[in-house]
Design an enzyme around this catalytic site. Structure first.
Site, PDB file in Angstrom:
ATOM      1  N   ARG A 226      22.663   8.494  -9.628  1.00  9.22           N
ATOM      2  CA  ARG A 226      22.959   7.128 -10.049  1.00  9.22           C
ATOM      3  C   ARG A 226      21.740   6.284 -10.381  1.00  9.22           C
ATOM      4  NH1 ARG A 226      24.161   7.018  -4.271  1.00  9.22           N
ATOM      5  NH2 ARG A 226      22.538   5.845  -3.203  1.00  9.22           N
TER       6      ARG A 226
ATOM      7  N   ASP B  68      11.803   2.315  -8.835  1.00 13.27           N
ATOM      8  CA  ASP B  68      13.122   2.907  -8.623  1.00 13.27           C
ATOM      9  C   ASP B  68      14.214   1.987  -9.143  1.00 13.27           C
ATOM     10  OD1 ASP B  68      15.107   4.749  -7.299  1.00 13.27           O
ATOM     11  OD2 ASP B  68      15.503   2.927  -6.170  1.00 13.27           O
ATOM     12  N   ILE B  69      15.128   2.577  -9.889  1.00 13.20           N
ATOM     13  CA  ILE B  69      16.314   1.853 -10.362  1.00 13.20           C
ATOM     14  C   ILE B  69      17.533   2.573  -9.802  1.00 13.20           C
ATOM     15  CG2 ILE B  69      17.627   1.078 -12.367  1.00 13.20           C
ATOM     16  CD1 ILE B  69      14.970   1.465 -13.963  1.00 13.20           C
ATOM     17  N   ASP B  70      18.392   1.853  -9.114  1.00 10.12           N
ATOM     18  CA  ASP B  70      19.576   2.432  -8.479  1.00 10.12           C
ATOM     19  C   ASP B  70      20.786   1.596  -8.872  1.00 10.12           C
ATOM     20  OD1 ASP B  70      21.590   3.292  -6.676  1.00 10.12           O
ATOM     21  OD2 ASP B  70      20.065   3.929  -5.233  1.00 10.12           O
TER      22      ASP B  70
ATOM     23  N   SER C 170      17.446  10.563 -11.214  1.00 12.98           N
ATOM     24  CA  SER C 170      17.547  10.813  -9.776  1.00 12.98           C
ATOM     25  C   SER C 170      18.547  11.909  -9.431  1.00 12.98           C
ATOM     26  CB  SER C 170      17.955   9.527  -9.046  1.00 12.98           C
ATOM     27  OG  SER C 170      19.322   9.223  -9.319  1.00 12.98           O
TER      28      SER C 170
ATOM     29  N   GLU D   2       0.618  14.909   0.715  1.00 12.30           N
ATOM     30  CA  GLU D   2       1.719  15.179   1.650  1.00 12.30           C
ATOM     31  C   GLU D   2       2.981  15.586   0.900  1.00 12.30           C
ATOM     32  OE1 GLU D   2       4.696  13.144   4.971  1.00 12.30           O
ATOM     33  OE2 GLU D   2       3.160  11.897   4.018  1.00 12.30           O
TER      34      GLU D   2
ATOM     35  N   LYS E  68      11.450  11.553  -3.933  1.00 15.42           N
ATOM     36  CA  LYS E  68      11.953  12.876  -4.298  1.00 15.42           C
ATOM     37  C   LYS E  68      11.225  13.443  -5.503  1.00 15.42           C
ATOM     38  CE  LYS E  68      16.016  12.794  -5.962  1.00 15.42           C
ATOM     39  NZ  LYS E  68      17.475  12.582  -6.001  1.00 15.42           N
TER      40      LYS E  68
ATOM     41  N   HIS F 250       4.804   5.554   0.732  1.00 19.50           N
ATOM     42  CA  HIS F 250       6.208   5.830   0.459  1.00 19.50           C
ATOM     43  C   HIS F 250       6.415   7.225  -0.143  1.00 19.50           C
ATOM     44  CE1 HIS F 250      10.295   4.153   0.009  1.00 19.50           C
ATOM     45  NE2 HIS F 250      10.390   5.085  -0.917  1.00 19.50           N
TER      46      HIS F 250
END
Length: 515
Positions: free
Chosen positions: A261, A207-209, A258, A141, A419, A416
């Site tokens: 950030r 994911d690290i934000d 990303s 997908e 991007k 999930h």
């Protein structure tokens, strides 16, 4: 990152004296809170626009795309899945038709980027795990965010060339990558049973934000970043990458900036791709140490003796604690923040002595306050002090201020969406480039090229080549500062394809022996 300059060991024990029917995704405006590419796919309305462009899709049967050429006879990066991608024979002086004042959000800028620079070939090979088109790509997908903010889900393509053609036709502002399904996502409504359409594989992702660090970073907040707080991402990558490789044996791990950030990890090992949601949840839980919201109390509660993963993590993190936390963040400079530090220490008498000392010296730095803990403990300021409890409390404090703060929900479900690498971040114009972990501390998020800068570099290169009469043909990315990132991606894909080919041959040999 600089090492700690403290004269004493970081930790020293102080003496005691001292979904039925699957819903379609709604057409939606992307949530600003998820602008770094994390899409929640757990809910959905019945309205959808995923049929846009369906009539114009080429009617291609997957089996017609296979041929009898062996993998060994196909050039490593000249495959049947993608033809003439990345404008390989772009001559110098080819006009980009971009106005000097153009912004990265302009549709013509995005179209030029997709035409000239986006690595469709390597993306196809990375997601297909083979040179020849397969269901790993054909049943995958893709979701597009269009220039008018319409959001198209369940897009799928038999080959990378078809993906490229549709992206050039629709010119999305960005697109996400989802799982490989048991059937072609475009055909899901024709299936008699909804259970016949389900996710079956997807890269394991993390994911690290930096917004998750807002309660402890003092230099920036929200979507803002600087070099000081980027060190949190550097520390997190070191810890998570080590655990994935050493504790789980994964090899094909790619970290991707990303665009603003944070960073995303994509683990492409076959064993990782085939993990079900239960295993993904368990692995995410293994890495989760910081628990509790901004207003909660102690966020690190780990057993002793420390698990080997945590012991290794402390060894990695303690070298960053002095310079990146105590010096650059100075987290306990303000009294209210210093009080938070005291809440994490185990002895009331010691806390009272520290509070008194700090009240008498306003403006005392976090470096000094951290040193004061051991200094006062050694003077016997508390008669009830447990040295081992203090040591463990200090270790927990280091973990609370340095250990990765992961958005574990991103990692738990195959469904999930995340991007795609190499798309343009809508807020900054920067390319979401892979991070070379061999040079992790050298990675500069603020130095990552923007789309307009890259197109300008192509113009400048071609102009100079025309002046010098140099008409050799090279790929457009080689004319820009995107080149090292593309070469790193190619190397990563090459390693993955090599292993997948070996696994395939081993399986074929085993099948042959059975007969």
């Amino acid at each position: 990152m600089p090492h700690s300059t403290a004269s004493e060991p970081m930790f020293s024990e102080v003496p005691i004296d001292g979904d039925s029917i699957l819903p379609d995704a709604p057409v939606q405006v992307p949530d600003p809170a998820k602008e770094d590419g994390k899409m929640d796919t757990t809910g959905g309305a019945s309205q959808t626009e995923d049929s846009i462009g369906e009539a114009t899709r080429a009617d291609v049967k997957l089996e017609d795309l296979f041929n009898d050429v062996s993998d060994d006879e196909v050039d490593e990066f000249s495959d049947p899945g993608v033809s003439n991608i990345n404008n390989e024979s772009s001559p110098p002086g080819a006009p980009l038709q971009i106005a000097p004042s153009a912004k990265y959000t302009d549709p013509e800028v995005m179209l030029a980027f997709y035409q000239r620079l986006f690595p469709f070939r390597y993306l196809f090979q990375w997601l297909n795990h083979s040179m020849k088109p397969s269901n790993d790509f054909g049943h995958r997908e893709f979701a597009f965010t269009l220039q008018n903010d319409a959001y198209l889900r369940y897009q799928s393509f038999a080959t990378g060339d078809l993906l490229r053609k549709d992206i050039l036709r629709l010119n999305p502002s960005r697109f996400e990558i989802g799982p490989v399904y048991t059937a072609n996502p475009r055909d899901r409504k024709t299936l008699r049973k909804s259970t016949a359409f389900r996710p079956m594989a997807k890269e394991l992702v993390f994911d690290i934000d930096l917004t998750d660090y807002d309660e402890i970073r003092t230099c920036c907040d929200k979507a803002n970043i600087c070099h000081k707080c980027w060190s949190f991402v550097t520390m997190a990558i070191k810890v998570v990458d080590a655990a994935l490789r050493e504790d789980f044996g994964f090899q094909h791990i790619m970290w991707v900036y990303s665009g603003r950030r944070g960073a995303h990890a994509w683990i492409s090992d076959k064993r990782a791709r085939n993990m079900d949601d239960q295993k993904r949840k368990a692995l995410a839980g293994y890495l989760e140490v910081i628990k509790g919201g901004a207003q909660s109390g102690k966020k690190v509660n780990v057993k002793r003796p420390l698990h080997p993963h945590l012991a290794r993590s402390l060894d990695i993190l303690k070298e960053h604690f002095h310079s990146d936390i105590l010096v650059n963040q100075d987290p306990w400079a303000k009294p209210v923040k210093a009080e938070r530090l005291l809440q994490l220490l185990p002895d009331k008498e010691l806390n009272d002595s520290l509070r008194k000392k700090w009240d008498a010296a306003p403006g005392r730095s976090s470096v000094s306050k951290w040193a004061d803990i051991d200094a006062l403990a050694k003077t016997g300021a508390s008669k009830t002090l447990d040295g081992r409890a203090l040591l463990e409390a200090k270790q927990d404090i280091v973990l609370e201020y340095t250990y990765p703060r992961l958005d574990v929900e991103v990692s738990k479900k195959q469904i999930h969406l995340l991007k795609s690498p190499f798309v343009i971040h809508p807020g900054t114009g920067r390319v979401c480039v892979p991070i070379d972990t061999r040079r992790l501390t050298k990675f500069d998020p603020l130095g990552v090229p923007t789309v307009t800068e890259l197109l300008g570099e192509i113009d400048a290169f071609d102009e100079q080549a025309m002046e010098e009469g140099d008409v050799k043909k090279i790929q457009d990315y080689e004319k820009t500062s995107l080149r090292p990132y593309m070469e790193y991606f190619r190397t990563h894909v090459t390693g993955l394809l090599r292993e997948e080919k070996g696994v395939k041959r081993e399986r074929e040999e085993e099948d042959a022996m059975e007969f």
